[in-house]
Design a protein around this motif. Structure first.
Motif: not given
Length: 190
Positions: A16-32, A106-114
């Motif tokens: 098991s490894v602890q992974v910090s950072g990245g752009i993957y995950g949920n982001c709530i639309d604060r204004d909505a 390092s971080g948890t990211n995602y494929v957003y373009f190819k």
């Protein structure tokens, strides 16, 4: 943006490894959500409510990575691709040059373009690649036809500008299989 800052990840090899950072995950639309809450309070509405998101993880719940993902162990210089929990690709790679301080973050990211047949442009380079899989800003997974060798300690002194250089056969297979939104977990073990 409120992404989970550190997550525990069960890596290939049974540790098991602890992974910090990245752009993957949920982001709530604060204004909505602010608008929804104002109306709900004014109208005295009590209900279960699914928040509005500006970005949503491919999977929900505690294990939002799921069983289909890319794993990049940057210490071992290996890329793994799992589909429904089954290992489909296992290949050596070359990540960011440590000596020139261009280490791949390092971080948890995602494929957003190819994209196929792309020219990568940086401060001191213009490089054509056959396969480009973007995972975090200017960081991506791509072929590196100028390399004969992958893996080992190449990244210590002759690594990339931060991307994950991948052998042509492996990256072409990955490109054809991978879908937009797929999580990409990138980590060092040391």
């Amino acid at each position: 943006v409120l992404f989970r800052s550190t997550r525990s990840f069960d890596a290939t090899g049974g540790f098991s490894v602890q992974v910090s950072g990245g752009i993957y995950g949920n982001c709530i639309d604060r204004d909505a959500e602010k608008e929804y809450l104002k109306k709900a309070i004014y109208n005295r509405i009590t209900e279960d409510h699914e928040p509005e998101y500006t970005q949503k993880a491919l999977y929900q719940g505690h294990d939002d990575i799921g069983d289909t993902y890319v794993e990049v162990n940057m210490t071992d210089q290996k890329l793994y691709y799992y589909v429904d929990g089954e290992l489909k690709i296992d290949t050596p790679v070359v990540t960011g040059d440590m000596m020139r301080r261009m280490d791949t973050p390092s971080g948890t990211n995602y494929v957003y373009f190819k994209q196929k047949n792309r020219t990568l442009i940086g401060r001191d380079y213009q490089t054509f690649v056959n396969y480009w899989i973007a995972v975090n800003g200017h960081i991506g997974i791509h072929d590196a036809t100028w390399r004969r060798d992958f893996g080992g300690d190449i990244y210590m002194t002759q690594g990339s500008h931060g991307c994950v250089n991948t052998p042509m056969e492996a990256v072409s297979e990955l490109y054809d299989m991978i879908e937009i939104g797929t999580p990409v977990v990138m980590y060092y073990t040391d």
